[in-house]
Design an enzyme around this catalytic site. Structure first.
Site, PDB file in Angstrom:
ATOM      1  N   CYS A 131       0.814  -1.229   0.000  1.00 15.20           N
ATOM      2  CA  CYS A 131       0.000   0.000   0.000  1.00 15.20           C
ATOM      3  C   CYS A 131       0.845   1.276   0.000  1.00 15.20           C
ATOM      4  CB  CYS A 131      -0.936  -0.010   1.203  1.00 15.20           C
ATOM      5  SG  CYS A 131      -0.197  -0.661   2.704  1.00 15.20           S
ATOM      6  N   HIS A 251      -3.136   6.237   4.627  1.00 14.53           N
ATOM      7  CA  HIS A 251      -1.694   6.361   4.894  1.00 14.53           C
ATOM      8  C   HIS A 251      -1.210   7.734   4.415  1.00 14.53           C
ATOM      9  CE1 HIS A 251      -1.626   2.240   5.940  1.00 14.53           C
ATOM     10  NE2 HIS A 251      -0.886   1.731   4.979  1.00 14.53           N
TER      11      HIS A 251
END
Ligand code: NAP
Ligand code: 3JM
Length: 348
Positions: A131, A251
């Site tokens: 990710c 994130h």
């Protein structure tokens, strides 16, 4: 897109990523005739909704992949190592969300905005990057194309959903316990299978995945190696520090880069990113406009802001990159790979 009624399987269908995969397949109206949902024995028999219908989750086994065209895997590396070759043997194309095959030289590692062409040499398995890598390379590639790229130093601020459904539950219950003055025992974060566990609520943990002998964590090594592979730049200098913070989804990354070209301005970098695929530029200090995880949840793009030229180095720039780790970081990138495979006529 070529309209076919495909047989699609989701392995890890009850997990944080798998649930987003199912929702993304539905939202994109992916041409599915049959959807097979797989998990471990623990969740077999559970029912999951897809397009208004209940589908029963089954325990994954090699025979589960008979007649499957595309299998999206997100049940951990061990499950992928055991079952992805079984799926390929039965004629399926596997899009694997784990680190099991990412650095295998026979397996393309793909972010469609960056290296969709690599899909053409797949041998049955296509790896979906980590990710944190995905959202970074979406922003780095247009900069590399315009100005060249020499060096990348990234520090991440990663959400707990990246560590799975149990990590989300742990953060919520810990925060509640702390606010109520109750006691708690950390059991999941930073890494469930590691020896020690630490408080996540109201804290920051500089460990994601296990430590390697060189002092880097495996998450940091994944970012370093995967970035070079996806961008076809073995010579690129990359360093990473990965930190878990008490955010549930999204994130964030503080990224320092050095470009090849002389005398580039921050405005030129902003212009390139504004035009680039999959990116939303959010950069206006006069309006206090910059990306934040709370704003990116549920969105498929990569958000970039805080773009500045370094004060000491002519070739140096700073960026702030945010994305929903379960969508572009995982489920959406996997479904996007599947859409690219159809578009390129690579599904039999
Ligand atoms: P999670 O919420 O813990 O879910 C794990 C899923 O895997 C569940 O559906 C679980 O089924 C299933 N599973 C576990 N053991 C299994 C087995 N032996 N056979 C079949 N299924 C099994 O984790 P997550 O956050 O969704 O992540 C899952 C995996 O995806 C991670 O381990 C990682 O490799 C990968 N991932 C990739 C990214 C990325 O950056 N691309 C991001 C996050 C995760 P049960 O309900 O039966 O337990
Ligand atoms: C994200 O196999 C496992 O234990 C899964 C570990 C894991 C990974 C991985 O290495 O596949 C957890 C969360 C990832 C990832 O995407 O790299």
């Amino acid at each position: 897109m070529e309209q076919k009624n495909l047989h699609v399987a989701v392995v890890g269908a009850t997990g944080a990523v798998g649930q987003q995969m199912i929702q993304t397949l539905e939202k994109r109206n992916f041409p599915i005739g049959t959807l097979t949902l797989l998990s471990s024995e623990r969740s077999a028999g559970k029912k999951v909704m897809f397009k208004g219908q209940e589908i029963e989750v089954q325990a994954a086994k090699p025979e589960s992949f008979e007649t499957v065209d595309i299998a999206l895997f997100s049940a951990g590396g061990a499950v992928s190592k055991a079952l992805a070759p079984e799926a390929v043997k039965r004629g399926a194309i596997v899009v694997d969300n784990t680190s099991a095959f990412r650095m295998d030289e026979n397996v393309p590692l793909v972010v469609p905005e960056v290296n969709e062409e690599d899909l053409k040499w797949h041998n049955g398995i296509i790896a979906n990057p980590n990710c944190s890598t995905i959202q970074m390379v979406v922003a780095l590639e247009p900069i590399r194309q315009a100005f060249g790229l020499k060096k990348v130093i990234v520090s991440t601020y990663q959400a707990v959903s990246g560590a799975g459904a149990q990590a989300i539950t742990e953060l919520k219950s810990q925060a509640k316990a702390i606010l109520e003055g109750a006691s708690f025992t950390p059991e999941i974060l930073p890494v469930k299978s590691d020896r020690k566990h630490y408080q996540m609520a109201f804290n920051a943990i500089p460990q994601i995945d296990k430590f390697q002998d060189n002092g880097f964590t495996f998450e940091e090594i994944k970012m370093i190696n995967e970035t070079k592979k996806i961008m076809h730049m073995p010579e690129l200098e990359v360093a990473a520090t990965c930190v878990r913070i008490p955010v549930i989804t999204g994130h964030s990354e503080s990224v320092y880069i050095e470009v090849e070209k002389d005398a580039v301005s921050a405005e030129e970098i902003k212009h390139v990113l504004k035009e680039a695929p999959g990116i939303v530029l959010q950069d206006d200090p006069s309006e206090q406009l910059y990306p934040m995880p709370a704003d990116c949840e549920g969105k498929s793009e990569v958000f970039v802001g805080r773009i500045r030229k370094d004060l000491d180095r002519d070739h140096g720039f700073h960026l702030w990159i945010v994305s929903d780790n379960l969508l572009k970081g995982a489920a959406w990138n996997s479904v996007q790979i599947a859409e690219s495979l159809l578009k390129l006529g690579l599904v039999k």
